[in-house]
Design a protein around this motif. Structure first.
Motif, PDB file in Angstrom:
ATOM      1  N   GLY A 245       0.783  -1.222   0.000  1.00  6.15           N
ATOM      2  CA  GLY A 245       0.000   0.000   0.000  1.00  6.15           C
ATOM      3  C   GLY A 245       0.815   1.272   0.000  1.00  6.15           C
ATOM      4  N   GLY A 246       2.135   1.156  -0.055  1.00  9.25           N
ATOM      5  CA  GLY A 246       2.987   2.340  -0.021  1.00  9.25           C
ATOM      6  C   GLY A 246       4.036   2.316  -1.112  1.00  9.25           C
ATOM      7  N   PRO A 247       4.805   3.384  -1.252  1.00 12.26           N
ATOM      8  CA  PRO A 247       5.814   3.466  -2.305  1.00 12.26           C
ATOM      9  C   PRO A 247       7.023   2.592  -1.978  1.00 12.26           C
ATOM     10  CG  PRO A 247       5.964   5.374  -0.872  1.00 12.26           C
ATOM     11  CD  PRO A 247       4.774   4.602  -0.405  1.00 12.26           C
ATOM     12  N   PRO A 248       7.883   2.369  -2.952  1.00 13.72           N
ATOM     13  CA  PRO A 248       9.109   1.616  -2.668  1.00 13.72           C
ATOM     14  C   PRO A 248       9.949   2.329  -1.607  1.00 13.72           C
ATOM     15  CG  PRO A 248       8.757   1.822  -5.032  1.00 13.72           C
ATOM     16  CD  PRO A 248       7.754   2.726  -4.374  1.00 13.72           C
ATOM     17  N   ILE A 249      10.649   1.530  -0.812  1.00 10.84           N
ATOM     18  CA  ILE A 249      11.549   2.062   0.220  1.00 10.84           C
ATOM     19  C   ILE A 249      12.954   1.638  -0.145  1.00 10.84           C
ATOM     20  CG2 ILE A 249      12.134   2.041   2.679  1.00 10.84           C
ATOM     21  CD1 ILE A 249       9.243   1.306   3.257  1.00 10.84           C
ATOM     22  N   THR A 250      13.858   2.578  -0.241  1.00  9.89           N
ATOM     23  CA  THR A 250      15.241   2.281  -0.602  1.00  9.89           C
ATOM     24  C   THR A 250      16.114   2.250   0.641  1.00  9.89           C
ATOM     25  OG1 THR A 250      15.896   4.590  -0.882  1.00  9.89           O
ATOM     26  CG2 THR A 250      14.828   3.511  -2.771  1.00  9.89           C
ATOM     27  N   SER A 251      17.378   1.952   0.425  1.00  8.69           N
ATOM     28  CA  SER A 251      18.326   1.904   1.538  1.00  8.69           C
ATOM     29  C   SER A 251      18.517   3.273   2.182  1.00  8.69           C
ATOM     30  CB  SER A 251      19.672   1.364   1.051  1.00  8.69           C
ATOM     31  OG  SER A 251      20.168   2.162  -0.015  1.00  8.69           O
ATOM     32  N   GLN A 252      18.115   4.335   1.502  1.00  8.84           N
ATOM     33  CA  GLN A 252      18.194   5.659   2.098  1.00  8.84           C
ATOM     34  C   GLN A 252      17.195   5.833   3.237  1.00  8.84           C
ATOM     35  OE1 GLN A 252      18.124   7.590  -2.088  1.00  8.84           O
ATOM     36  NE2 GLN A 252      19.040   9.124  -0.752  1.00  8.84           N
ATOM     37  N   ASN A 253      16.128   5.042   3.205  1.00  7.27           N
ATOM     38  CA  ASN A 253      15.066   5.184   4.202  1.00  7.27           C
ATOM     39  C   ASN A 253      14.946   3.980   5.120  1.00  7.27           C
ATOM     40  OD1 ASN A 253      13.921   6.422   1.357  1.00  7.27           O
ATOM     41  ND2 ASN A 253      13.684   7.807   3.089  1.00  7.27           N
ATOM     42  N   ASP A 254      15.880   3.049   5.004  1.00  5.38           N
ATOM     43  CA  ASP A 254      15.876   1.855   5.853  1.00  5.38           C
ATOM     44  C   ASP A 254      17.238   1.763   6.534  1.00  5.38           C
ATOM     45  OD1 ASP A 254      16.185  -0.843   6.835  1.00  5.38           O
ATOM     46  OD2 ASP A 254      14.495  -1.430   5.599  1.00  5.38           O
ATOM     47  N   THR A 255      17.219   1.803   7.852  1.00  8.05           N
ATOM     48  CA  THR A 255      18.466   1.794   8.613  1.00  8.05           C
ATOM     49  C   THR A 255      19.318   0.574   8.290  1.00  8.05           C
ATOM     50  OG1 THR A 255      17.330   2.943  10.402  1.00  8.05           O
ATOM     51  CG2 THR A 255      19.421   1.905  10.939  1.00  8.05           C
ATOM     52  N   LEU A 256      18.705  -0.546   7.938  1.00  6.02           N
ATOM     53  CA  LEU A 256      19.438  -1.781   7.657  1.00  6.02           C
ATOM     54  C   LEU A 256      19.756  -1.956   6.173  1.00  6.02           C
ATOM     55  CD1 LEU A 256      17.611  -4.296  10.032  1.00  6.02           C
ATOM     56  CD2 LEU A 256      19.608  -2.875  10.476  1.00  6.02           C
ATOM     57  N   GLY A 257      19.530  -0.930   5.378  1.00  6.20           N
ATOM     58  CA  GLY A 257      19.898  -0.985   3.970  1.00  6.20           C
ATOM     59  C   GLY A 257      19.036  -1.880   3.118  1.00  6.20           C
ATOM     60  N   ARG A 258      17.801  -2.140   3.553  1.00  6.15           N
ATOM     61  CA  ARG A 258      16.915  -3.032   2.805  1.00  6.15           C
ATOM     62  C   ARG A 258      16.136  -2.281   1.728  1.00  6.15           C
ATOM     63  NH1 ARG A 258      14.275  -5.290   8.317  1.00  6.15           N
ATOM     64  NH2 ARG A 258      14.305  -3.015   8.609  1.00  6.15           N
ATOM     65  N   LEU A 259      15.709  -3.038   0.717  1.00  7.71           N
ATOM     66  CA  LEU A 259      14.868  -2.503  -0.347  1.00  7.71           C
ATOM     67  C   LEU A 259      13.479  -3.117  -0.212  1.00  7.71           C
ATOM     68  CD1 LEU A 259      17.360  -2.843  -3.333  1.00  7.71           C
ATOM     69  CD2 LEU A 259      16.975  -0.835  -1.889  1.00  7.71           C
ATOM     70  N   TRP A 260      12.448  -2.288  -0.243  1.00  8.92           N
ATOM     71  CA  TRP A 260      11.062  -2.736  -0.146  1.00  8.92           C
ATOM     72  C   TRP A 260      10.340  -2.324  -1.432  1.00  8.92           C
ATOM     73  CZ3 TRP A 260       9.114  -4.856   4.618  1.00  8.92           C
ATOM     74  CH2 TRP A 260      10.033  -4.844   5.672  1.00  8.92           C
ATOM     75  N   GLU A 261       9.789  -3.294  -2.143  1.00  9.10           N
ATOM     76  CA  GLU A 261       9.039  -3.017  -3.365  1.00  9.10           C
ATOM     77  C   GLU A 261       7.614  -2.563  -3.030  1.00  9.10           C
ATOM     78  OE1 GLU A 261       9.343  -5.860  -6.833  1.00  9.10           O
ATOM     79  OE2 GLU A 261      10.035  -7.157  -5.199  1.00  9.10           O
ATOM     80  N   ASN A 262       7.030  -1.865  -3.976  1.00  6.83           N
ATOM     81  CA  ASN A 262       5.585  -1.654  -3.917  1.00  6.83           C
ATOM     82  C   ASN A 262       4.897  -2.962  -4.292  1.00  6.83           C
ATOM     83  OD1 ASN A 262       3.059  -0.914  -5.905  1.00  6.83           O
ATOM     84  ND2 ASN A 262       3.054   0.247  -3.990  1.00  6.83           N
ATOM     85  N   ASP A 263       3.745  -3.216  -3.701  1.00  5.36           N
ATOM     86  CA  ASP A 263       3.088  -4.514  -3.862  1.00  5.36           C
ATOM     87  C   ASP A 263       2.168  -4.588  -5.078  1.00  5.36           C
ATOM     88  OD1 ASP A 263       1.327  -2.642  -2.483  1.00  5.36           O
ATOM     89  OD2 ASP A 263      -0.053  -4.322  -2.322  1.00  5.36           O
ATOM     90  N   GLY A 264       2.032  -3.507  -5.811  1.00  2.00           N
ATOM     91  CA  GLY A 264       1.017  -3.439  -6.857  1.00  2.00           C
ATOM     92  C   GLY A 264       1.096  -4.552  -7.879  1.00  2.00           C
TER      93      GLY A 264
END
Length: 877
Positions: A245-264
């Motif tokens: 339900g949200g936009p992709p999250i890059t390592s800039q926004n994740d303290t552990l350097g993870r990438l989160w895709e959008n689920d669409g």
């Protein structure tokens, strides 16, 4: 106002402060707004995106580059060129391309190519969970078409990729493979192995420590729905990670350097789903919540049921993922109720692969509030999977409040197989995992059922044809057979028999290895020549034998008149039939003929560890050799505790049950007292058995056995290796009788170096001794919960060895520069070590080392002599 550093985003207190500092001439309204923002931030709990994490290990490498590479998230990747020292490779081929807008990442500008096997070696600061991220981008190269590369990647223990190549059909050619490994050794090697007539390549490598709590030990199984223990025994590959339900999250926004895709792209019917979000600072993290499980931005967005469909509660929102059906998977679901207006208003169901995973989920009851994060780990067995994995949410279909359902985040993790592989069916050592081809399940099931009926029929026929005096005979077969018709206990007091079975039956059924005829055993032992006896115990004798024109083996011949011996034989073979490890003594075969109970083992020519540290006139071992033997033993015990689905507790760890081969490689022996660990329980309730001096005091008091009982015993072994004296010696003054108590008294005084083996004086690095002593002290903690796991012990011993090796190299260089006079003038430290006196060594009593139960132990004055699994240089039991 521009926020330059991503770690300040979504933090209102920082925004307010920067606003004030950047607008010193602000008008009153603007100043008031800034103060309001600052006050609001102080009233709201901080979001997890601002939680700091400092990894002990943070190794970032860009391969084939000549200079550092800076990423937008602030991370700096170092080159593997020149004196970096990470890479051992026969070839030095690297390619590069011009930087441009078409590159998906600055890490894609260069690559390293291997036409033969190559290894990156990394020294680590701490044990525990570590990320490994491998970056692959098949850039254009005139000499190599990287899209044709095919290769495998593995560590010393885990297969990461098997015959990997870039899939031409996928939408993006930039691939990042992400793994989470539980590392227990101070060095990790990453091996790239090209397949025949191909090559391997890599653009960048990340090796970074992860928080210990990232993978808890407990979760739930999908079917049946119940607790699942032991999650941290596996290694993992992250296959999918979605910010639902949200936009992709890059390592800039994740303290552990993870990438989160959008689920669409994973939702099957988007019309059924609606996105919803709130500001990240609305999310309220409880104090006991592992805040880095996911960023606040994951919990601040969600998918809920579309408004147009909420009046039709008979539908679900479905996410579908491709999955490998040969592996178990762990699905981590993230929830945060950001849609409800009141508590206990939202109840919904969660399904995985069409099966109920969570029924009637009421987040507000679980979290005691709204907008509070919650996550759930669910293990999906491979037998419940096809080529895809689905996650569904839907209302309860009852009058329970709002007709709705939500999901905030999904992670899909592949779990390592039985041979520790995350890709393919073979492990690092070439062993094949027990994978199931679903197309043959029915045929296999029918075959097994038919075989079972045939076997039962044969047993019935054999039972009716049994001889009249069958109960007077003693045969190995009767002991092997798991079910005895008409008998209520094993061998009915060691006098039961079902007659001999055809040779080879148990080699396939129970994994006993090679079948030996009794004539072969007689020939191997020269008709059980008494001069060939290398071990004696209540079970019978152990003989040195020769088979196959020169191969030496240890042959254990059971005494059918010893109930204890028969019971231990039974336990030994049950354990060894399912254990194979470099640091466990191997079972070669058996003989089941002429009412004999005979097992054949590999011969350990250098005998028990104890003989090399005291009690025998053998050359003293160096400190490095002792460390390597302790490390090998720890590896064997670590495998026992974690290498099988259930886990095994040895229950008789001591220096006489650690045997050495030709090269002084240590192998743990004697599984006659071993126990399977209880699944889902913290202990096994059992009568106390073991050897005095090594017994876990908590086990002795409570009769509750755990793997930490082995850890305590191993702590005593470590002290024996260091001090070169028995665990118990009643000939010494009272305060010195018990090695563990005596040595720990000196350790607490900071004077442990005073009582070490005199042969080691001046040769041990003080830091190595300190690390070793700390490991021993932790093993000997009064309570099991305070003791480390064998994996942690192994880590500390490996580190102590590294310290010693560095010390030895430095000392060798110094000694080469010193004169003989200077060497002669070097002071030595005397030691009050009692065991150094030969007279003391020979006074240790011989006899039985175990109590059969609690009463035996309480009535036994002393034990400390050899055990029946010592297959070389044994003197009695």
């Amino acid at each position: 106002m521009k926020i330059e550093n991503s770690k300040w985003k979504n933090n209102p207190s920082t925004i307010g402060i920067q606003f004030l500092s950047s607008r010193s001439s602000a008008s009153p309204p603007n100043m008031a707004a800034a103060i309001f923002l600052l006050a609001l931030s102080l009233a709201l709990p901080s979001a997890s995106s601002t939680v700091a994490f400092s990894p002990k290990d943070n190794i970032l490498i860009v391969c084939g580059a000549n200079s550092l590479v800076n990423l937008p998230d602030g991370r700096i990747f170092k080159t593997d060129m020149g004196s970096a020292g990470y890479l051992q490779a026969k070839d030095d081929v690297h390619v590069s391309t011009e930087p441009g807008k078409g590159l998906p990442s600055p890490l894609c500008q260069t690559a390293r190519i291997f036409q033969s096997e190559a290894t990156y070696s990394f020294h680590l600061t701490g044990a525990g969970w570590h990320w490994i991220r491998l970056h692959f981008y098949p850039m254009n190269s005139t000499e190599h078409d990287l899209k044709t590369a095919m290769f495998s990647v593995s560590t010393d223990d885990v297969v990461l990729l098997h015959r990997f190549s870039i899939d031409a059909n996928q939408t993006s050619s930039y691939v990042v493979k992400e793994y989470l490994l539980n590392v227990t050794q101070p060095q990790i090697n990453l091996k790239f192995a090209p397949v025949s007539n191909s090559f391997a390549f890599i653009n960048a490598i990340e090796l970074v420590s992860a928080p210990d709590y990232l993978i808890p030990d407990s979760g739930s199984s999908l079917f049946p729905v119940q607790a699942y223990e032991g999650l941290n025994r596996f290694n993992y590959q992250f296959v999918y990670r979605l910010n639902v339900g949200g936009p992709p999250i890059t390592s800039q926004n994740d303290t552990l350097g993870r990438l989160w895709e959008n689920d669409g792209s994973y939702i099957k019917n988007k019309a059924m789903a609606a996105n919803v979000s709130v500001p990240a600072n609305v999310v309220k993290f409880p104090e006991d919540f592992p805040a880095l499980i996911a960023p606040a931005s994951v919990y601040s967005s969600a998918v809920r049921m579309a408004d147009a469909e909420t009046q039709q509660p008979n539908f679900n929102i479905t996410w579908e993922f491709k999955a490998d059906p040969n592996f178990d998977h762990m699905v981590r679901l993230h929830f945060c109720d950001i849609v409800s207006k009141s508590l206990n208003d939202l109840y919904f169901n969660v399904y995985i692969n069409g099966k109920m995973a969570i029924s009637g989920l009421d987040l507000s009851s679980l979290t005691n509030g709204l907008a509070v994060p919650y996550y759930k780990d669910i293990v999906v067995n491979s037998t419940l999977m096809s080529d895809s994995l689905t996650v569904q949410i839907g209302p309860m279909k009852q009058d329970t409040g709002s007709v709705n359902a939500i999901l905030n985040g999904v992670e899909v993790l592949r779990m390592s197989s039985s041979v520790n592989s995350l890709d393919g069916e073979f492990g690092v050592d070439g062993k094949k995992a027990g994978m199931i081809n679903r197309g043959t399940v029915a045929a296999v099931g029918f075959t097994m059922m038919f075989g079972a009926f045939v076997g039962l029929g044969a047993m019935v026929i054999k039972w009716h044809k049994r001889p009249q005096d069958w109960q007077k005979r003693n045969s190995f077969s009767s002991w092997l057979l798991p079910v005895h018709a008409g008998d209520t206990s094993f061998m009915s007091g060691s006098k039961t028999s079902l007659g001999s079975h055809k040779s080879g039956m148990y080699s396939t059924t129970f994994g006993l290895g090679r079948y030996f005829s009794f004539a072969e055993i007689q020939e191997a032992t020269k008709n059980f020549d008494s001069n060939g006896v290398i071990g004696v115990g209540g079970f019978g004798n152990v003989y040195l034998g020769t088979i196959d024109e020169g191969t030496q083996v240890a042959i254990k011949r059971g005494n059918p008149h010893s109930e204890q011996g028969i019971t231990e034989f039974q336990t030994e073979i049950q354990m060894l039939s399912k254990l194979r490890h470099r640091h466990l003594v191997s079972l070669i075969g058996y003989c089941d003929e002429n009412s004999e109970m005979i097992l054949v083992y590999e011969y350990m020519s250098n005998g028990p560890f104890r003989d090399h540290i005291y009690g025998k006139n053998l050359p003293p071992l160096s400190w490095k050799q002792r460390l390597e033997i302790c490390i090998g033993s720890a590896r064997g015990l670590h495998y026992l505790h974690t290498g099988t689905a259930q886990g095994i507790i040895h229950r008789d760890v001591k220096t006489t049950n650690i045997l050495l081969d030709d090269n002084l490689v240590a192998k743990v022996a004697d599984f006659g007292l071993s126990k399977d660990a209880a699944i889902g329980q913290g202990h096994v309730s059992t009568a106390v058995k073991g050897s005095f001096g090594y017994l876990d005091p908590e086990y002795f008091r409570r009769q509750q056995l755990t793997e930490k009982s082995d850890v305590y015993s191993f702590g005593v072994v470590l002290l024996e290796a260091l001090c070169a004296r028995p665990a118990l010696n009643p000939q010494l003054p009272r305060e010195q009788v018990n090695l563990a108590e005596w040595a720990m008294q000196w350790k607490r005084k900071g004077l442990l170096a005073k009582i070490i083996d005199p042969h080691l004086q001046g040769s041990i690095n003080p830091e190595s001794l300190k690390k070793f002593a700390e490991a021993a002290e932790k093993c000997l903690a009064e309570h099991g919960v305070d003791r480390p796991s064998m994996g942690d012990v192994l880590w500390n011993l490996e580190y102590a060895l590294q310290l010693q090796e560095a010390f030895t190299e430095g000392k060798s260089e110094e000694e080469s520069e010193e004169s003989p006079e200077a060497m002669a003038a070097s002071p030595t430290v005397s030691s009050p070590l009692p065991a150094a006196d030969p007279a003391v060594e020979t006074r240790e009593p011989e006899g039985e080392t175990r109590g059969n139960d609690l009463a035996d132990i309480q009535n036994t004055e002393h034990s400390g002599t050899n055990m029946f699994a010592q297959f070389a240089h044994l003197e009695g039991r």
